[in-house]
Design a protein around this motif. Structure first.
Motif, PDB file in Angstrom:
ATOM      1  N   GLY A 386       0.830  -1.191   0.000  1.00  0.00           N
ATOM      2  CA  GLY A 386       0.000   0.000   0.000  1.00  0.00           C
ATOM      3  C   GLY A 386       0.863   1.239   0.000  1.00  0.00           C
ATOM      4  O   GLY A 386       2.059   1.182  -0.298  1.00  0.00           O
ATOM      5  N   TYR A 387       0.267   2.349   0.356  1.00  0.00           N
ATOM      6  CA  TYR A 387       1.014   3.600   0.405  1.00  0.00           C
ATOM      7  C   TYR A 387       0.491   4.447   1.548  1.00  0.00           C
ATOM      8  O   TYR A 387      -0.663   4.343   1.966  1.00  0.00           O
ATOM      9  N   ARG A 388       1.398   5.264   2.083  1.00  0.00           N
ATOM     10  CA  ARG A 388       1.047   6.181   3.149  1.00  0.00           C
ATOM     11  C   ARG A 388       1.074   7.609   2.611  1.00  0.00           C
ATOM     12  O   ARG A 388       1.978   7.993   1.881  1.00  0.00           O
ATOM     13  N   MET A 389       0.060   8.375   2.999  1.00  0.00           N
ATOM     14  CA  MET A 389      -0.102   9.748   2.528  1.00  0.00           C
ATOM     15  C   MET A 389      -0.801  10.515   3.634  1.00  0.00           C
ATOM     16  O   MET A 389      -2.022  10.629   3.670  1.00  0.00           O
ATOM     17  N   HIS A 390      -0.029  10.997   4.602  1.00  0.00           N
ATOM     18  CA  HIS A 390      -0.676  11.636   5.747  1.00  0.00           C
ATOM     19  C   HIS A 390       0.258  12.633   6.412  1.00  0.00           C
ATOM     20  O   HIS A 390       1.476  12.548   6.316  1.00  0.00           O
ATOM     21  N   GLY A 406       6.800  -4.281   9.490  1.00  0.00           N
ATOM     22  CA  GLY A 406       7.704  -4.544   8.374  1.00  0.00           C
ATOM     23  C   GLY A 406       9.060  -3.942   8.621  1.00  0.00           C
ATOM     24  O   GLY A 406       9.393  -3.549   9.753  1.00  0.00           O
ATOM     25  N   GLU A 407       9.854  -3.839   7.568  1.00  0.00           N
ATOM     26  CA  GLU A 407      11.220  -3.344   7.700  1.00  0.00           C
ATOM     27  C   GLU A 407      11.260  -1.901   8.200  1.00  0.00           C
ATOM     28  O   GLU A 407      12.223  -1.493   8.851  1.00  0.00           O
ATOM     29  N   GLU A 408      10.230  -1.115   7.898  1.00  0.00           N
ATOM     30  CA  GLU A 408      10.205   0.278   8.331  1.00  0.00           C
ATOM     31  C   GLU A 408       9.551   0.441   9.695  1.00  0.00           C
ATOM     32  O   GLU A 408       9.297   1.561  10.144  1.00  0.00           O
ATOM     33  N   GLY A 409       9.276  -0.670  10.382  1.00  0.00           N
ATOM     34  CA  GLY A 409       8.721  -0.608  11.725  1.00  0.00           C
ATOM     35  C   GLY A 409       7.247  -0.935  11.764  1.00  0.00           C
ATOM     36  O   GLY A 409       6.634  -1.310  10.763  1.00  0.00           O
ATOM     37  N   ASP A 410       6.686  -0.793  12.959  1.00  0.00           N
ATOM     38  CA  ASP A 410       5.271  -1.073  13.161  1.00  0.00           C
ATOM     39  C   ASP A 410       4.424   0.129  12.728  1.00  0.00           C
ATOM     40  O   ASP A 410       4.881   1.270  12.719  1.00  0.00           O
ATOM     41  N   GLU A 411       3.181  -0.170  12.393  1.00  0.00           N
ATOM     42  CA  GLU A 411       2.273   0.872  11.895  1.00  0.00           C
ATOM     43  C   GLU A 411       0.859   0.532  12.323  1.00  0.00           C
ATOM     44  O   GLU A 411       0.455  -0.626  12.337  1.00  0.00           O
ATOM     45  N   GLY A 412       0.074   1.551  12.699  1.00  0.00           N
ATOM     46  CA  GLY A 412      -1.318   1.326  13.043  1.00  0.00           C
ATOM     47  C   GLY A 412      -1.504   0.860  14.466  1.00  0.00           C
ATOM     48  O   GLY A 412      -0.564   0.793  15.272  1.00  0.00           O
ATOM     49  N   ARG A 419     -11.535  -5.895  17.834  1.00  0.00           N
ATOM     50  CA  ARG A 419     -12.607  -5.543  16.905  1.00  0.00           C
ATOM     51  C   ARG A 419     -12.489  -4.126  16.352  1.00  0.00           C
ATOM     52  O   ARG A 419     -13.281  -3.729  15.492  1.00  0.00           O
ATOM     53  N   VAL A 420     -11.534  -3.363  16.831  1.00  0.00           N
ATOM     54  CA  VAL A 420     -11.305  -2.010  16.332  1.00  0.00           C
ATOM     55  C   VAL A 420      -9.838  -1.891  15.932  1.00  0.00           C
ATOM     56  O   VAL A 420      -8.952  -2.295  16.691  1.00  0.00           O
ATOM     57  N   ALA A 421      -9.595  -1.384  14.739  1.00  0.00           N
ATOM     58  CA  ALA A 421      -8.224  -1.243  14.250  1.00  0.00           C
ATOM     59  C   ALA A 421      -8.112   0.019  13.414  1.00  0.00           C
ATOM     60  O   ALA A 421      -9.094   0.508  12.850  1.00  0.00           O
ATOM     61  N   GLY A 422      -6.891   0.528  13.342  1.00  0.00           N
ATOM     62  CA  GLY A 422      -6.616   1.673  12.493  1.00  0.00           C
ATOM     63  C   GLY A 422      -5.296   1.497  11.782  1.00  0.00           C
ATOM     64  O   GLY A 422      -4.375   0.852  12.302  1.00  0.00           O
ATOM     65  N   THR A 423      -5.217   2.040  10.570  1.00  0.00           N
ATOM     66  CA  THR A 423      -3.995   1.935   9.770  1.00  0.00           C
ATOM     67  C   THR A 423      -3.846   3.168   8.901  1.00  0.00           C
ATOM     68  O   THR A 423      -4.837   3.798   8.507  1.00  0.00           O
ATOM     69  N   TYR A 424      -2.596   3.521   8.606  1.00  0.00           N
ATOM     70  CA  TYR A 424      -2.314   4.604   7.668  1.00  0.00           C
ATOM     71  C   TYR A 424      -2.164   4.092   6.238  1.00  0.00           C
ATOM     72  O   TYR A 424      -1.942   4.879   5.318  1.00  0.00           O
ATOM     73  N   LEU A 425      -2.286   2.797   6.023  1.00  0.00           N
ATOM     74  CA  LEU A 425      -2.031   2.215   4.703  1.00  0.00           C
ATOM     75  C   LEU A 425      -3.249   2.349   3.794  1.00  0.00           C
ATOM     76  O   LEU A 425      -4.315   1.772   4.064  1.00  0.00           O
TER      77      LEU A 425
END
Length: 488
Positions: A386-390, A406-412, A419-425
């Motif tokens: 995916g891509y990040r744009m924020h 991943g290699e660039e670290g944890d995200e989200g 049951r609730v999640a968030g991501t920048y991807l």
């Protein structure tokens, strides 16, 4: 250059189809849009952002998108202002009146980007913006005839017969634009035709007689257009639901919704029913998953969510055992606090209480992160692209349970109940493996189709559709070397 008699007449789609049709003939083709206004953007190979339509057109050309393909991108943040992106980089936010007063200063950037593409391509397909007949905005124009005259490129005028009045819209455009602008138009096209094309033969002749230019088409409605990412959020105003599957996904139609093509792969799943919830409507009580999508103005859209009562609906949905996913701005809304100390989205020092479903806080900042990422879902290990744009950073206890790693670290982040999640991807559901695994955990019989192959097939189908209904040889013959037409 393809200009339209109005907005949403199909310029982006026809440009993409022509890009693929001429690429299929062995030409090196590039897309170009001098100025775009859209909150649906894509990250480019050279680390910037451009309109989603130009990214799709680049794909149609079988090349990677670059910032040269859309040198000026306006991302509306409020009713009378927008974020200004120049060559993929944020240059600040301006009120509309100030932008229109100063935009001519950007013409060298626009012409420079166009020059880069012409040097590497056999053919450049250029897309105008909005209506070519907006004579009240002609002074300082970058998007339509202002660019066309500066670059000396031929123009094809596109009308939409589905709206009615297509003859008047084409002939009327010639009547009200400046004669020197009209001199650049080499022909017109009729789009979105339904019925027997032979019945419009007299219409083609009338347009050709009144304008003195050939009229091509009519181009029948292309039924697979919905399989291609849409750029204009107007498409969401009439989109009620997709699919009739057993898993129900509800998406609030935010006022400043961004990157809504994240939803396209879900809408294509046979066992998913995707509902775009329009303002004034409650979230459906039978939804299994609520997705809070990306937003160009998180604080404003958070207030909009509350004004619609959707915050109450989301809380009730969660209490009843439902799942919630926030993407980018939607992720920020799910937290406890959103702070704007530098005034990125409004007055400096702005601060709002989030929806409180994730124990995280977000601080907005002027730096925008634009990255293409290959990572994996935390826990399952399913591959994610995916891509990040924020703009902004999100921190807090729930980030200890990341959405991806991943290699660039944890995200989200994930809530303790899972049951609730968030991501920048953005673009995460385009990957078939992740999408299938994610939906299967929610009870859907997902998978069984290749989303990206479907997009490719739709582009090839669109190219073949145009080849059947247009004289592409004659259209290609109307192309010119930039600067060879003598317009000033």
């Amino acid at each position: 250059m393809i200009m339209g008699t109005g907005s949403d007449v199909g310029k982006s789609l026809i440009a993409a189809g022509l890009c693929r049709a001429f690429a299929n003939r062995g030409l090196t083709v590039r897309p170009f849009k001098p100025q775009n206004m859209s909150n649906n953007a894509a990250v480019t190979a050279d680390g910037g952002e451009i309109g989603r339509a130009q990214a799709l057109q680049a794909r149609a050309c079988r090349t990677a998108p670059t910032t040269a393909m859309n040198p000026v991108l306006l991302k509306p943040e409020q009713e009378t202002g927008a974020q200004v992106i120049v060559r993929g980089t944020r240059h600040g936010s301006l009120p509309a009146r100030e932008y229109f007063a100063t935009r001519q200063k950007l013409m060298p950037e626009v012409l420079g980007a166009f020059g880069e593409l012409t040097r590497e391509a056999d053919l450049v397909i250029i897309e105008g913006a909005g209506s070519a007949a907006e004579v009240n905005l002609r002074d300082g124009d970058l998007a339509n005839f202002g660019f066309a005259r500066a670059a000396n490129v031929p123009v094809m005028l596109l009308g939409d017969i589905h709206r009615g009045g297509v003859i008047a819209s084409i002939v009327g455009t010639f009547a009200i634009i400046a004669p020197e602008d009209a001199d650049l138009i080499v022909g017109s096209m009729i789009n979105k035709f339904h019925g027997d094309p032979a019945l419009f033969a007299d219409g083609l002749r009338l347009i050709a007689d009144r304008t003195g230019r050939p009229c091509f088409g009519p181009i029948p409605h292309f039924p697979d257009a919905g399989r291609l990412p849409a750029e204009d959020a107007l498409a969401l105003d009439t989109r009620r639901a997709g699919g009739d599957g057993t898993l129900h996904i509800a998406v609030p139609r935010l006022a400043r919704i961004a990157n809504f093509d994240d939803l396209d792969p879900l809408a294509a799943e046979p066992d998913v029913r995707l509902t775009i919830v329009q303002p004034g409507e409650p979230l459906p009580r039978d939804a299994d998953l609520v997705i809070l999508p990306g937003s160009k103005a998180t604080l404003a859209d958070l207030a909009f969510v509350r004004s619609q009562g959707w915050d109450i609906d989301i809380a009730a949905h969660h209490r009843a055992g439902g799942h919630v996913l926030g993407i980018c701005g939607g992720y920020q809304m799910l937290g406890q606090i959103i702070a704007d100390p530098d005034g990125v989205e409004g007055p400096a020092g702005g601060r709002a209480r989030g929806l409180g479903l994730l124990n995280v806080d977000t601080e907005l900042g002027p730096h925008k992160r634009l990255t293409l990422e290959n990572t994996a879902e935390a826990g399952s290990g399913l591959e994610l692209t995916g891509y990040r744009m924020h703009m902004g950073e999100t921190t807090g206890p729930d980030t200890a349970r990341p959405f991806s790693t991943g290699e660039e670290g944890d995200e989200g982040a994930r809530a303790p109940d899972g049951r609730v999640a968030g991501t920048y991807l953005h673009g995460l559901f385009a990957g078939d493996g992740f999408r299938a695994g994610y939906l299967e955990r929610l009870g859907a019989a997902a998978g069984g189709f290749d989303y990206e192959s479907g997009v490719e097939a739709a582009l090839d189908g669109l190219a073949a559709h145009l080849d059947r209904h247009l004289d592409l040889d004659m259209i290609l013959a109307l192309a010119r070397e930039p600067g060879s037409m003598g317009a000033q």
